[in-house]
Structures are given as structure tokens and as C-alpha cells.
Design a protein around this motif. Structure first.
Motif, PDB file in Angstrom:
ATOM      1  N   ARG A 179       0.840  -1.207   0.000  1.00  0.00           N
ATOM      2  CA  ARG A 179       0.000   0.000   0.000  1.00  0.00           C
ATOM      3  C   ARG A 179       0.869   1.249   0.000  1.00  0.00           C
ATOM      4  O   ARG A 179       1.965   1.261   0.534  1.00  0.00           O
ATOM      5  CB  ARG A 179      -0.904   0.036   1.232  1.00  0.00           C
ATOM      6  N   ARG A 180       0.334   2.321  -0.571  1.00  0.00           N
ATOM      7  CA  ARG A 180       0.985   3.623  -0.484  1.00  0.00           C
ATOM      8  C   ARG A 180       0.438   4.382   0.715  1.00  0.00           C
ATOM      9  O   ARG A 180      -0.761   4.349   0.996  1.00  0.00           O
ATOM     10  CB  ARG A 180       0.725   4.450  -1.749  1.00  0.00           C
ATOM     11  N   LEU A 181       1.333   5.070   1.397  1.00  0.00           N
ATOM     12  CA  LEU A 181       0.944   5.930   2.511  1.00  0.00           C
ATOM     13  C   LEU A 181       1.153   7.379   2.089  1.00  0.00           C
ATOM     14  O   LEU A 181       2.212   7.730   1.559  1.00  0.00           O
ATOM     15  CB  LEU A 181       1.798   5.639   3.747  1.00  0.00           C
ATOM     16  N   LEU A 182       0.155   8.206   2.306  1.00  0.00           N
ATOM     17  CA  LEU A 182       0.293   9.635   2.053  1.00  0.00           C
ATOM     18  C   LEU A 182       0.805  10.281   3.330  1.00  0.00           C
ATOM     19  O   LEU A 182       0.174  10.178   4.383  1.00  0.00           O
ATOM     20  CB  LEU A 182      -1.051  10.252   1.655  1.00  0.00           C
ATOM     21  N   LEU A 183       1.973  10.916   3.239  1.00  0.00           N
ATOM     22  CA  LEU A 183       2.567  11.581   4.385  1.00  0.00           C
ATOM     23  C   LEU A 183       2.420  13.088   4.252  1.00  0.00           C
ATOM     24  O   LEU A 183       2.387  13.630   3.142  1.00  0.00           O
ATOM     25  CB  LEU A 183       4.054  11.226   4.516  1.00  0.00           C
ATOM     26  N   HIS A 184       2.376  13.752   5.395  1.00  0.00           N
ATOM     27  CA  HIS A 184       2.189  15.201   5.445  1.00  0.00           C
ATOM     28  C   HIS A 184       3.133  15.805   6.464  1.00  0.00           C
ATOM     29  O   HIS A 184       3.412  15.208   7.502  1.00  0.00           O
ATOM     30  CB  HIS A 184       0.733  15.516   5.846  1.00  0.00           C
ATOM     31  N   LYS A 185       3.631  16.996   6.145  1.00  0.00           N
ATOM     32  CA  LYS A 185       4.416  17.758   7.111  1.00  0.00           C
ATOM     33  C   LYS A 185       3.940  19.199   7.118  1.00  0.00           C
ATOM     34  O   LYS A 185       3.817  19.827   6.071  1.00  0.00           O
ATOM     35  CB  LYS A 185       5.914  17.727   6.772  1.00  0.00           C
ATOM     36  N   ARG A 186       3.670  19.701   8.298  1.00  0.00           N
ATOM     37  CA  ARG A 186       3.327  21.112   8.481  1.00  0.00           C
ATOM     38  C   ARG A 186       4.624  21.877   8.690  1.00  0.00           C
ATOM     39  O   ARG A 186       5.418  21.544   9.576  1.00  0.00           O
ATOM     40  CB  ARG A 186       2.404  21.276   9.696  1.00  0.00           C
ATOM     41  N   LEU A 187       4.859  22.871   7.858  1.00  0.00           N
ATOM     42  CA  LEU A 187       6.100  23.630   7.910  1.00  0.00           C
ATOM     43  C   LEU A 187       5.952  24.803   8.872  1.00  0.00           C
ATOM     44  O   LEU A 187       4.965  25.524   8.841  1.00  0.00           O
ATOM     45  CB  LEU A 187       6.470  24.144   6.521  1.00  0.00           C
ATOM     46  N   ALA A 188       6.958  24.977   9.728  1.00  0.00           N
ATOM     47  CA  ALA A 188       6.877  26.007  10.754  1.00  0.00           C
ATOM     48  C   ALA A 188       7.690  27.243  10.403  1.00  0.00           C
ATOM     49  O   ALA A 188       7.199  28.349  10.446  1.00  0.00           O
ATOM     50  CB  ALA A 188       7.332  25.447  12.099  1.00  0.00           C
ATOM     51  N   ALA A 189       8.962  27.057  10.083  1.00  0.00           N
ATOM     52  CA  ALA A 189       9.837  28.197   9.841  1.00  0.00           C
ATOM     53  C   ALA A 189      10.716  27.910   8.646  1.00  0.00           C
ATOM     54  O   ALA A 189      11.056  26.762   8.382  1.00  0.00           O
ATOM     55  CB  ALA A 189      10.698  28.457  11.075  1.00  0.00           C
TER      56      ALA A 189
END
Length: 200
Positions: A179-189
């Protein structure tokens, strides 16, 4: 194998990098074993033509291919190569059927030669993607990784990415693939290296 970080320059890919990029991507994504070795020349031609088209026709506002190059002063570049990593960032539409759908930055094709892994190449490439996204006014980054690619998942987790969504189980079963996993990152600075410097 040394684990010391490499001194690298991260810059936008150029047409002169095509042959080196094809070699790197083929080495990373298409193993030269078994029946695959018979298809490798054809796959390389496809990768070459696809990359050449994107580098020639895409604007920096919707597609960027970055390369990691060992700085010559370090003396670490081998006679074979100095381009040791690459990554792409595209700005995709949330829905191709909506006239005013918002774009989002998506990271793909992160590749680093195996003999220089764990030396900061992937982290610097991901950091450059973050700089480009932030300077474009985005605060989120997305990418896919295969569920069984534990080494890549550890890298992304260490870089701050978290699983946002997974393909349904039936899809992996139907296509006989992980399976493919969708990853996310919230950028801070923003990172210290600016997108303008990378894209020059």
C-alpha cells in the motif's frame, strides 16, 4: 562507509545533468536483477525523455527538480560521479475538475546513491523542498511512500512527516503491491537556504 555529513551544493537540475540523473534514478528505482535487466535500457530511455520534457517545458512555479552535488573542495567526488542525489517538487491541483482549485506542493522521486546514504544528502534535499514551498507561500508538504519501505519511512518520520492517509487494503491485494501511505508535514519556519539561491 563513512557517516560524516557531505559538503553539498543543492541546485536546480539542468539539461546537462540528464545522463547523471537517469543513472541515479535507474540505480535507485529499477534493480538490475532478474528479468528487469532486459527492460532496463527501455526504462532508461523513458526516464530520459520524461525528464528532458519536464526540464524543458515546466516553469519553476509548478515543477522543480533539485540535485545534490558534492562540492569539489571536499575531495570526496569520485571519478564516476559528483551528482549524488535528486528530488522533485511539483505544485499539484487539489482537484483537476475545479476551475479555481488550490495547488499544493508534492515531493517525489527522492533518490540518493546507496554508498552516500546516511550522510545528510536526503535531509538537505528535503530541506530545500521546504524552502521552496515556504517561499511560495505554502505551509504544508505531501509525499507518498510504500508501506514496506521501512528505510524511507524512518527518514521521513525523522524529518517530521506523519501518515495522513493509507490506500485501502483491497488496492494492495488487487494489484499485489504494498500500500501507499500519504505523508504530510506542516512547515513552521523557513530553512536558512532560500529558494532563490537554490533555483539560480
Amino acid at each position: 562507509m563513512s557517516s560524516n555529513p557531505l559538503s553539498l551544493s543543492i541546485r536546480a537540475a539542468q539539461l546537462k545533468d540528464l545522463a547523471a540523473l537517469v543513472e541515479l534514478l535507474s540505480d535507485s528505482f529499477y534493480p538490475n536483477v532478474g528479468f528487469m535487466r532486459w527492460f532496463l535500457p527501455l526504462l532508461r530511455v523513458g526516464v530520459y525523455e520524461d525528464l528532458r520534457y519536464r526540464l524543458r517545458s515546466s516553469s519553476a512555479s509548478d515543477y522543480v527538480c533539485l540535485v545534490a552535488v558534492i562540492l569539489p573542495s571536499t575531495g570526496e567526488a569520485t571519478a564516476r560521479r559528483d551528482l549524488v542525489g535528486t528530488v522533485e517538487i511539483t505544485f499539484r491541483s487539489t482537484s483537476p475538475f475545479q476551475f479555481r482549485s488550490l495547488p499544493y506542493p508534492y515531493v517525489s522521486n527522492l533518490a540518493v546513491y546507496s554508498d552516500v546514504r546516511r550522510r545528510g544528502v536526503a535531509q538537505k534535499l528535503l530541506g530545500a523542498c521546504e524552502s521552496i514551498a515556504l517561499e511560495g507561500g505554502f505551509q504544508d508538504l505531501y509525499l507518498h511512500v510504500l508501506e514496506d519501505n521501512h528505510q524511507a519511512r524512518r527518514l521521513y518520520e525523522k524529518a517530521g512527516y506523519r501518515v495522513m492517509q493509507a490506500d485501502p487494503f483491497w488496492r494492495g491485494w488487487l494489484f499485489q503491491q504494498p500500500r501507499r501511505l500519504l505523508l504530510h508535514k506542516r512547515l513552521a519556519a523557513p530553512f536558512s537556504q532560500t529558494a532563490d539561491a537554490i533555483l539560480q
